[in-house]
Design an enzyme around this catalytic site. Structure first.
Site, PDB file in Angstrom:
ATOM      1  N   THR A   1      -1.838   5.405   2.326  1.00 26.11           N
ATOM      2  CA  THR A   1      -3.021   4.649   2.071  1.00 26.11           C
ATOM      3  C   THR A   1      -2.913   3.957   3.617  1.00 26.11           C
ATOM      4  O   THR A   1      -2.152   3.331   4.083  1.00 26.11           O
ATOM      5  CB  THR A   1      -2.997   3.816   0.956  1.00 26.11           C
ATOM      6  OG1 THR A   1      -2.759   4.560  -0.015  1.00 26.11           O
ATOM      7  CG2 THR A   1      -4.296   3.011   0.926  1.00 26.11           C
TER       8      THR A   1
ATOM      9  N   LEU B 250       0.851  -1.153  -0.015  1.00 28.69           N
ATOM     10  CA  LEU B 250       0.072   0.090  -0.051  1.00 28.69           C
ATOM     11  C   LEU B 250       0.769   1.136   0.120  1.00 28.69           C
ATOM     12  O   LEU B 250       1.906   1.153   0.365  1.00 28.69           O
ATOM     13  CB  LEU B 250      -0.887   0.162   1.227  1.00 28.69           C
ATOM     14  CG  LEU B 250      -1.981  -0.914   1.299  1.00 28.69           C
ATOM     15  CD1 LEU B 250      -2.804  -0.778   2.705  1.00 28.69           C
ATOM     16  CD2 LEU B 250      -2.922  -0.834   0.228  1.00 28.69           C
ATOM     17  N   ASP B 251       0.469   2.206  -0.395  1.00 29.71           N
ATOM     18  CA  ASP B 251       1.150   3.501  -0.551  1.00 29.71           C
ATOM     19  C   ASP B 251       1.429   4.066   0.864  1.00 29.71           C
ATOM     20  O   ASP B 251       0.626   3.639   1.695  1.00 29.71           O
ATOM     21  CB  ASP B 251       0.441   4.703  -1.448  1.00 29.71           C
ATOM     22  CG  ASP B 251       0.173   4.402  -2.786  1.00 29.71           C
ATOM     23  OD1 ASP B 251       1.300   3.348  -3.436  1.00 29.71           O
ATOM     24  OD2 ASP B 251      -0.560   4.894  -3.544  1.00 29.71           O
ATOM     25  N   ARG B 252       2.129   4.652   1.280  1.00 34.15           N
ATOM     26  CA  ARG B 252       2.717   5.364   2.417  1.00 34.15           C
ATOM     27  C   ARG B 252       1.355   6.290   2.986  1.00 34.15           C
ATOM     28  O   ARG B 252       0.940   6.131   4.239  1.00 34.15           O
ATOM     29  CB  ARG B 252       3.848   6.211   2.538  1.00 34.15           C
ATOM     30  CG  ARG B 252       4.298   6.838   3.998  1.00 34.15           C
ATOM     31  CD  ARG B 252       5.742   7.116   3.863  1.00 34.15           C
ATOM     32  NE  ARG B 252       5.903   8.387   3.179  1.00 34.15           N
ATOM     33  CZ  ARG B 252       5.841   9.658   3.536  1.00 34.15           C
ATOM     34  NH1 ARG B 252       5.605   9.971   4.669  1.00 34.15           N
ATOM     35  NH2 ARG B 252       6.177  10.545   2.585  1.00 34.15           N
TER      36      ARG B 252
ATOM     37  N   HIS C 161       0.044   2.634  -8.474  1.00 33.48           N
ATOM     38  CA  HIS C 161      -0.837   3.778  -8.135  1.00 33.48           C
ATOM     39  C   HIS C 161      -2.381   3.642  -8.918  1.00 33.48           C
ATOM     40  O   HIS C 161      -2.845   4.640  -8.976  1.00 33.48           O
ATOM     41  CB  HIS C 161      -0.380   5.063  -8.352  1.00 33.48           C
ATOM     42  CG  HIS C 161       0.773   5.433  -7.322  1.00 33.48           C
ATOM     43  ND1 HIS C 161       0.864   5.015  -6.020  1.00 33.48           N
ATOM     44  CD2 HIS C 161       2.083   6.232  -7.546  1.00 33.48           C
ATOM     45  CE1 HIS C 161       1.972   5.596  -5.505  1.00 33.48           C
ATOM     46  NE2 HIS C 161       2.870   6.305  -6.302  1.00 33.48           N
TER      47      HIS C 161
END
Length: 229
Positions: A104, A100-102, A183
Site C-alpha cells: 500500500t 500501511l501494508d507493504r 487489512h
C-alpha cells in the site's frame, strides 16, 4: 536521563563522541563539579557544551509518501522500512503513527510524540482515514451502499462501522473509514466479492498527503496540521 544519553540526543553526536567530550572536561552540568557520562540529570538541570547551553530538540512530526515495498516498522530484517527513507538524525526517536501494508502506498505520519501518536491510532478517537481504492471488478451502486452501511468481514461477528464511499470510476473509489481492523479495506471489498489491486492512503484526519511529495519523500508537518489531530 543520563548525561551521555541527553547529549547524544540533543547534539546528534554518538555516545562514544559524547564520552570523549565529557572526559576532556568540555561538558559542564549545573551542580556537578566533575560530571561523568552516567551522571543522572534532574528535570531542568542546566548542561553546557564548550560554554554553550544544550537542550533537547522539540518533538518531531513528519509526513511521508510511502512507496510500495516499504514496511511501516522501525526495524525489519528483510525489507526496507519507512525509517530507512529518513536521514540518520531523524531516525532515532520517531516511529510511524499507524501502519500501511507493504504493497500500500501513500500517507504515513511519523512522530516522536507518543501522546499525539495515540490520538491518531486509538480506536476511541475514531480518526478518519481516506483511501483511493482500485478494484479488479466494476463497482455496483449496491457495493458502494453496502460499504457505507457496514459489511461483515470474514471471521468476525460485528460489521464494520459506516464508511464514506465515493465512486471515482467504474473500478475506483474513495473510501473513508474510522476503524483500523487488520487489512480492513481489502477485506471490506472481499466481502463484496471484489479484489483490491491498488490501495493508496490520501488523508488521515485533517492531514492530506502533500501533492508535492514524490514517493519516498517527506516533510515536516505545519503547526496547523499538528494542532488539527
Amino acid at each position: 536521563m543520563r548525561l551521555d544519553y541527553f547529549l547524544a540526543h540533543s547534539t546528534g553526536l554518538s555516545r562514544k563522541q559524547v564520552k570523549v567530550l565529557i572526559g576532556r572536561g568540555e561538558v559542564q552540568v549545573e551542580g556537578e563539579p566533575r560530571p561523568k557520562a552516567n551522571t543522572p540529570l534532574a528535570s531542568g538541570q542546566g548542561v553546557w557544551l564548550r560554554g554553550e547551553p544544550v537542550t533537547l530538540p522539540g518533538a518531531c512530526y513528519l509526513m511521508l509518501h510511502k512507496p510500495a515495498g516499504v514496511v511501516c516498522s522501525t526495524d525489519d530484517p528483510e525489507h526496507r522500512t519507512v525509517l530507512d527513507l529518513l536521514p540518520g538524525e531523524l531516525r532515532r526517536d520517531v516511529h510511524p503513527a499507524g501502519r500501511l501494508d507493504r504493497d500500500t502506498t501513500g500517507l504515513v505520519l511519523l512522530t516522536s510524540d507518543g501522546d499525539w501518536s495515540h490520538r491518531l491510532t486509538s480506536p476511541n478517537h475514531a480518526c478518519a482515514k481516506r483511501y483511493r481504492v482500485r478494484c479488479a471488478d466494476p463497482l455496483s451502486e449496491q457495493d458502494l451502499q453496502s460499504l457505507r452501511d457496514g459489511v461483515l468481514l470474514r471471521g468476525e461477528d460485528k460489521p464494520t462501522l459506516p464508511a464514506t464511499a465515493v465512486r471515482v470510476s467504474e473500478r475506483e473509489l474513495l473510501l473513508t473509514i474510522t476503524e483500523g481492523r487488520y487489512h480492513q479495506v481489502k477485506r471490506m471489498l472481499a466481502a463484496r466479492g471484489n479484489k483490491v489491486v491498488g490501495l493508496h492512503r490520501e488523508q488521515i484526519g485533517e492531514i492530506a498527503l502533500d501533492a508535492a511529495l514524490a514517493p519516498g519523500e517527506y516533510r515536516q508537518l505545519t503547526e496547523e496540521e499538528i494542532a488539527g489531530v
